[in-house]
Design an enzyme around this catalytic site. Structure first.
Site, PDB file in Angstrom:
ATOM      1  N   LYS A 133      44.616  75.937  36.766  1.00  6.55           N
ATOM      2  CA  LYS A 133      46.002  76.401  36.870  1.00  6.55           C
ATOM      3  C   LYS A 133      46.864  75.637  37.870  1.00  6.55           C
ATOM      4  O   LYS A 133      46.403  75.286  38.949  1.00  6.55           O
ATOM      5  CB  LYS A 133      45.990  77.865  37.309  1.00  6.55           C
ATOM      6  CG  LYS A 133      45.368  78.802  36.299  1.00  6.55           C
ATOM      7  CD  LYS A 133      45.749  80.207  36.694  1.00  6.55           C
ATOM      8  CE  LYS A 133      44.821  81.262  36.158  1.00  6.55           C
ATOM      9  NZ  LYS A 133      44.717  82.347  37.146  1.00  6.55           N
ATOM     10  N   ARG A 185      23.643  73.168  51.403  1.00  2.46           N
ATOM     11  CA  ARG A 185      24.352  73.735  52.555  1.00  2.46           C
ATOM     12  C   ARG A 185      23.449  73.820  53.786  1.00  2.46           C
ATOM     13  O   ARG A 185      23.932  73.738  54.915  1.00  2.46           O
ATOM     14  CB  ARG A 185      24.906  75.112  52.202  1.00  2.46           C
ATOM     15  CG  ARG A 185      26.105  74.996  51.298  1.00  2.46           C
ATOM     16  CD  ARG A 185      26.828  76.301  51.173  1.00  2.46           C
ATOM     17  NE  ARG A 185      28.157  76.082  50.611  1.00  2.46           N
ATOM     18  CZ  ARG A 185      28.834  76.970  49.928  1.00  2.46           C
ATOM     19  NH1 ARG A 185      28.347  78.176  49.742  1.00  2.46           N
ATOM     20  NH2 ARG A 185      30.035  76.691  49.453  1.00  2.46           N
ATOM     21  N   GLY A 210      35.101  73.303  44.886  1.00  2.00           N
ATOM     22  CA  GLY A 210      33.743  73.649  44.481  1.00  2.00           C
ATOM     23  C   GLY A 210      33.381  73.123  43.106  1.00  2.00           C
ATOM     24  O   GLY A 210      32.303  72.559  42.915  1.00  2.00           O
ATOM     25  N   GLY A 228      37.066  76.560  49.122  1.00  3.02           N
ATOM     26  CA  GLY A 228      38.307  77.209  49.553  1.00  3.02           C
ATOM     27  C   GLY A 228      38.878  76.564  50.808  1.00  3.02           C
ATOM     28  O   GLY A 228      40.090  76.378  50.928  1.00  3.02           O
TER      29      GLY A 228
HETATM   30  P1  ADP Z   1      37.945  73.181  42.084  1.00  4.03           P
HETATM   31  O1  ADP Z   1      36.927  74.274  42.249  1.00  4.03           O
HETATM   32  O2  ADP Z   1      37.327  71.826  42.095  1.00  4.03           O
HETATM   33  O3  ADP Z   1      39.089  73.315  43.049  1.00  4.03           O
HETATM   34  P2  ADP Z   1      39.320  74.613  40.011  1.00  4.03           P
HETATM   35  O4  ADP Z   1      38.581  75.861  40.398  1.00  4.03           O
HETATM   36  O5  ADP Z   1      40.747  74.546  40.350  1.00  4.03           O
HETATM   37  O6  ADP Z   1      38.558  73.335  40.614  1.00  4.03           O
HETATM   38  O7  ADP Z   1      39.203  74.369  38.448  1.00  4.03           O
HETATM   39  C1  ADP Z   1      37.991  74.314  37.775  1.00  4.03           C
HETATM   40  C2  ADP Z   1      38.061  75.022  36.457  1.00  4.03           C
HETATM   41  O8  ADP Z   1      39.138  74.517  35.664  1.00  4.03           O
HETATM   42  C3  ADP Z   1      36.808  74.790  35.644  1.00  4.03           C
HETATM   43  O9  ADP Z   1      36.138  76.021  35.460  1.00  4.03           O
HETATM   44  C4  ADP Z   1      37.309  74.202  34.329  1.00  4.03           C
HETATM   45  O10 ADP Z   1      36.628  74.719  33.197  1.00  4.03           O
HETATM   46  C5  ADP Z   1      38.757  74.620  34.324  1.00  4.03           C
HETATM   47  N1  ADP Z   1      39.562  73.751  33.451  1.00  4.03           N
HETATM   48  C6  ADP Z   1      39.756  72.432  33.535  1.00  4.03           C
HETATM   49  N2  ADP Z   1      40.493  71.982  32.512  1.00  4.03           N
HETATM   50  C7  ADP Z   1      40.786  73.043  31.737  1.00  4.03           C
HETATM   51  C8  ADP Z   1      41.520  73.232  30.516  1.00  4.03           C
HETATM   52  N3  ADP Z   1      42.097  72.209  29.910  1.00  4.03           N
HETATM   53  N4  ADP Z   1      41.609  74.481  30.027  1.00  4.03           N
HETATM   54  C9  ADP Z   1      41.008  75.512  30.651  1.00  4.03           C
HETATM   55  N5  ADP Z   1      40.312  75.416  31.787  1.00  4.03           N
HETATM   56  C10 ADP Z   1      40.198  74.191  32.342  1.00  4.03           C
HETATM   57 MG    MG Z   2      36.944  76.351  41.648  1.00  5.68          MG
END
Ligand code: ADP
Ligand code: MG
Length: 391
Positions: free
Chosen positions: A198, A37, A348, A371
């Protein structure tokens, strides 16, 4: 980008207040464990110094909640900046007040001062007008280079723009250009990959991207709710029951665009060393949980990605924090590293997964704002960007 940048404004000799995102991870000893960063803001700082501006930097670090927290002082950041810029970066003891004004008053062109953690004052997050005015009084021009906090209307991201000419720094410009171009004028085929835990976290992104993309790949935990909507049982997997109807609706509306996994890796526990096996999506055992996409799904997704000219990726394909369930995520990252397409990573955890795979250098753009990039992909305006002067 339709916003003015540091190139569009006379900065020579001026006092320039630069909002950066120095919210870096620190270890127990207070050492910076990842300085990306800080590195990301260097082009703006180097430009301003070359132009003979007096650079007054400000940032938040962590969540001090309006109090002075010793461990969240920006001292390690000032030290790292001094090394990277090969010049002494003076850190003040506060971000407003007489002492700060005195330090700023004796700055010479090219000097760099770092103000203390903005969030030691509750007024920062409250976007307090007086606080913003005091910050603004330190400078002649305001530059926002903190994309990571641009989705928040705080005193240092929005408030100050009411008192100073406000323009974007190079990092901000880069983020908005890449993310913006992908959404508004992508070279086609345009493919989005969505994953993560989710569906509820990503509804806004799905709705905004669906009409724009040629293909939408869904993986990660959020795919489970789609499996349920397809009529499959998902055992002990993460599932959002209240989103099954939404998933059904999306499947109906966008059947031709949606690509879901056909096989998954299931585990008998949520643990790094859990027993695991690959099964088709309609054969998930009752007490097992889906933690990754399977090899057939990877193959199917890569086929789509090979044809793509623009790819936006947000959300890992599995629980990549456990090596045994990072295989799908790493395979997708590898495919993106190899393609000629424009590849943009937002989120992230997705950025962390790409970094963990050692493939960061091979992506076109990895957003520095988790975010903020999510809200951008949702099509929302970012207050810290909207407040900047139009070209
Ligand atoms: P980003 O930060 O890239 O936007 P998210 O925060 O939405 O991504 O999602 C990341 C999280 O999703 C990770 O901690 C990962 O472990 C979880 N994850 C991915 N696939 C699964 C799964 N099948 N079951 C539970 N958690 C999951
Ligand atoms: Mg995340």
């Amino acid at each position: 980008m339709n916003k003015k940048t540091v190139r569009d404004i006379q900065v020579a000799g001026k006092r320039v207040l630069v909002r950066a995102d120095f919210n870096v991870p620190l270890d127990e000893a207070g050492q910076i464990t990842d300085d990306r960063r800080i590195q990301a803001v260097l082009p703006t700082l180097q430009y301003l110094r070359q132009q003979g501006a007096r650079v007054i930097l400000c940032s938040h670090l962590g969540r001090p909640k309006g109090r002075v927290v010793e461990g969240l002082c920006l001292t390690p950041v000032a030290k790292r900046l001094s090394e990277l810029l090969c010049t002494e970066v003076v850190k003040t003891d506060d971000c407003i007040g007489c002492d700060v004004e005195r330090v700023v008053a004796v700055m010479k062109p090219g000097d760099v001062v770092l103000l203390e953690n903005l969030r030691f004052h509750a007024e920062e997050r409250a976007n307090n007008r007086d606080f913003a005015k005091q910050l603004a009084a330190l400078a002649d021009i305001y530059v926002n280079d903190a994309f990571g906090t641009a989705h928040r209307a705080h005193a240092s991201t929005e408030g100050v723009t009411h008192f100073l000419p406000a323009v974007a720094g190079f990092l901000m410009e880069c983020e908005i250009t890449f993310l913006g171009q992908a959404l508004s004028e992508p070279t086609r085929p345009f493919v989005a990959i969505l994953g993560g835990a989710k569906v509820s976290d990503k509804i806004g992104v799905i709705e905004n991207l669906l009409p724009k993309v040629d293909q939408l790949i869904v993986g990660g935990g959020m795919a489970n709710t789609f499996f349920k909507a397809q009529g499959h049982e998902v055992g002990a997997s993460l599932l959002e029951d209240d989103k099954v109807d939404l998933a059904k609706d999306l499947l109906k509306r966008a059947a031709d665009k949606l690509s879901l996994p056909v096989d998954v890796v299931v585990a008998d526990a949520f643990a790094a060393d859990a027993k695991h096996k690959t099964v088709p999506v309609d054969k998930v055992p009752a007490d097992w949980r889906i933690l990754d996409i399977g090899p057939k799904s990877v193959k199917q997704f890569i086929k789509i990605l090979k044809r793509a000219k623009t790819v936006v990726w947000n959300g890992p394909m599995g629980v990549f924090e456990f090596p045994a369930f990072a295989v799908g995520t790493v395979a997708i990252a590898q495919a993106l590293a190899e393609t000629e397409a424009t590849t943009i990573i937002g989120g992230g955890d997705s950025a962390a997964a790409v970094e963990q795979a050692g493939l960061s250098d091979q992506m076109t753009h990895i957003s520095t704002g988790g975010g903020a990039s999510l809200e951008f992909l949702e099509g929302k305006g970012l207050p810290g960007v909207d407040a900047l002067q139009d070209k």
